[in-house]
Design a protein around this motif. Structure first.
Motif, PDB file in Angstrom:
ATOM      1  N   UNK A   1      42.067  67.875  50.927  1.00 26.75           N
ATOM      2  CA  UNK A   1      40.878  67.642  51.330  1.00 26.75           C
ATOM      3  C   UNK A   1      40.712  66.047  51.699  1.00 26.75           C
ATOM      4  N   UNK A   2      40.179  65.706  52.930  1.00 26.24           N
ATOM      5  CA  UNK A   2      39.957  64.454  53.378  1.00 26.24           C
ATOM      6  C   UNK A   2      38.811  63.973  52.535  1.00 26.24           C
ATOM      7  N   UNK A   3      38.566  62.619  52.328  1.00 30.31           N
ATOM      8  CA  UNK A   3      37.229  62.056  51.728  1.00 30.31           C
ATOM      9  C   UNK A   3      35.964  62.204  52.652  1.00 30.31           C
ATOM     10  N   UNK A   4      34.921  62.416  52.049  1.00 33.84           N
ATOM     11  CA  UNK A   4      33.515  62.456  52.681  1.00 33.84           C
ATOM     12  C   UNK A   4      32.493  62.024  51.716  1.00 33.84           C
ATOM     13  N   UNK A   5      31.425  61.381  52.462  1.00 32.60           N
ATOM     14  CA  UNK A   5      30.232  61.084  51.518  1.00 32.60           C
ATOM     15  C   UNK A   5      29.351  62.086  51.360  1.00 32.60           C
ATOM     16  N   UNK A   6      29.018  62.280  50.001  1.00 26.52           N
ATOM     17  CA  UNK A   6      28.044  63.573  49.971  1.00 26.52           C
ATOM     18  C   UNK A   6      26.622  63.141  49.640  1.00 26.52           C
TER      19      UNK A   6
END
Lengths: 161, 268
Positions: B1-6
């Motif tokens: 999974x690619x990085x994301x901001x939560x």
């Protein structure tokens, strides 16, 4: 990074994690609770089933950040270390509800959730329907179904829920 | 999974602002469709907006003659709700047929509708019952909302807040599962409403959920499975894949519609 704080098997846990961390990764790699398994990693097989606020969920398809503020119970949390097994675990041992054992933690967590929702007197049909999301590639399920029926009854006379 | 901001908004308004401010942000509730596609790197949203902590978004209640289900109500909650079981038992039954028990503990009605998977169950219920899909911006009829495979009328900063189902006189859902995936190979929802009859089909249409007006007109004359005798659905426009040909799906639609009417009239 994301700060999380949750209860795992009755113990408060705090951590600062990459938001990508799956709940199953967090349990296995950060907390070293390796009883919860990664089978298919696509929410089909159920080897990763844990309880989130008392309900069976697939921890491979739940982000650890989404468990923030919630309560998690894993196979390690069913009975205390050194204490007698939880009645559902004991039933799987007694009725040999496993062969290789890989699916067993998920099977048992699903079975305990099943008893919480469906009661102690479970028909074979109910058990098989409820096992929709738990795959076993060894046993053909016969002894798993026997174990769950027996474990469900035994839970009625146990202090362990 | 690619990085994301939560992100974890506390209100729908905050969630909508986050969607407006962050291009390509995605909404997550149960995550049981989005997380698998993110793991496969088929989706890589740079921002995830988690609706699961917004209070009051998962309620189930009667409002007048309508059953109102909050967007983050989980399938298990709908399946086991006494309110749903009383008002529209077919809908409770449908929710109990989605995925497996653990999936039903996470997946939400809003998520299912927003995804508009052509084999999902809820779209058939919405279309047959004539539900109203309520968002933070407007109210949509299912005919406006569903716009083809995995496509809806939702704008990028629009969030489903609840779904209103008018209570039908009779209804039933019959699902024929793909033996491997357990998704609907074909699912038919039949509803006898005060003014008309609706027959909605999921799993079969190449453009997603659709109505079978020929069946509806026959059933409007008399709501009995016998009215469907000899009626068929053309295979044209239906899905054809390794799980079943268009002709097979057309056959199933007629069989399942009949069974659904039998179930709705207590003849099954």
């Amino acid at each position: 990074m994301a700060k999380i704080s949750l209860i795992v098997n009755g113990n408060p846990v705090k951590d600062n994690i990459d938001p990508r961390t799956l709940l199953v990764q967090f349990l296995r790699e950060n907390l070293r609770l390796t009883g919860t398994h990664v089978g298919c990693d696509t929410s089909q097989c159920g080897a990763c089933v844990v309880h989130l606020d008392g309900k069976a969920v697939k921890s491979c398809t739940t982000l650890a950040v989404m468990a923030d503020g919630h309560e998690i119970r894993t196979i390690e949390g069913l009975a205390a270390d050194g204490a007698p097994l939880h009645p559902m675990q004991e039933a799987f041992r007694e009725h040999h509800g496993l062969q290789c054992g890989f699916c067993t933690p998920g099977m048992i967590m699903t079975a305990v959730d099943m008893v919480h929702r469906k009661g102690h007197d479970l028909s074979d049909h109910t058990i098989r329907e409820e096992l929709e999301g738990n795959l076993c590639r060894c046993t053909g399920y016969q002894n798993i179904v026997l174990s769950i029926a027996a474990g469900a009854k035994a839970m009625a006379n146990s202090d362990l829920a | 999974m690619y990085d994301f901001k939560y992100h974890r908004p506390a209100t729908v308004r905050q969630a909508a602002n986050l969607l407006l401010k962050n291009e390509d942000a995605k909404v997550i509730a149960g995550g049981h469709t989005l997380l698998p596609v993110m793991k496969q790197r088929l989706a890589s949203p740079p921002h995830l907006v988690d609706l699961s902590h917004i209070e009051g978004l998962d309620g189930i209640e009667m409002k007048g003659r309508s059953l109102v289900i909050g967007a983050t109500a989980r399938h298990a909650d709908v399946a086991s709700s006494a309110i749903v079981g009383e008002a529209i038992p077919a809908l409770a039954e449908l929710a109990g047929l989605i995925g497996d028990p653990a999936v039903r503990h996470r997946g939400t009605i809003g998520g299912s509708l927003a995804n508009n998977d052509p084999t999902a169950d809820y779209p058939a219920a919405c279309l047959a019952l004539g539900a109203t899909i309520v968002t933070n911006k407007r109210r949509l009829k299912p005919e406006e909302f569903f716009q083809g495979l995995f496509t809806t009328a939702l704008a990028s900063d629009e969030i489903i807040t609840r779904v209103m189902f008018p209570v039908p006189k009779k209804a039933a859902y019959v699902k024929f599962r793909n033996q491997a995936s357990r998704y609907a190979l074909v699912g038919v929802f039949v509803a006898k409403r005060p003014s008309d009859v609706r027959v909605a089909v999921t799993g079969a249409g190449s453009e997603g959920v659709f109505r079978v007006t020929a069946f509806e007109e026959a059933l409007k004359k008399r709501f009995s499975h016998k009215m469907l005798d000899g009626l068929t659905v053309p295979a044209q426009g239906l899905n054809s894949d390794l799980h079943g040909s268009a002709e097979y799906r057309a056959h199933l639609i007629a069989v399942l519609a009949r069974r659904a009417v039998e179930a709705a009239t207590g003849k099954a």
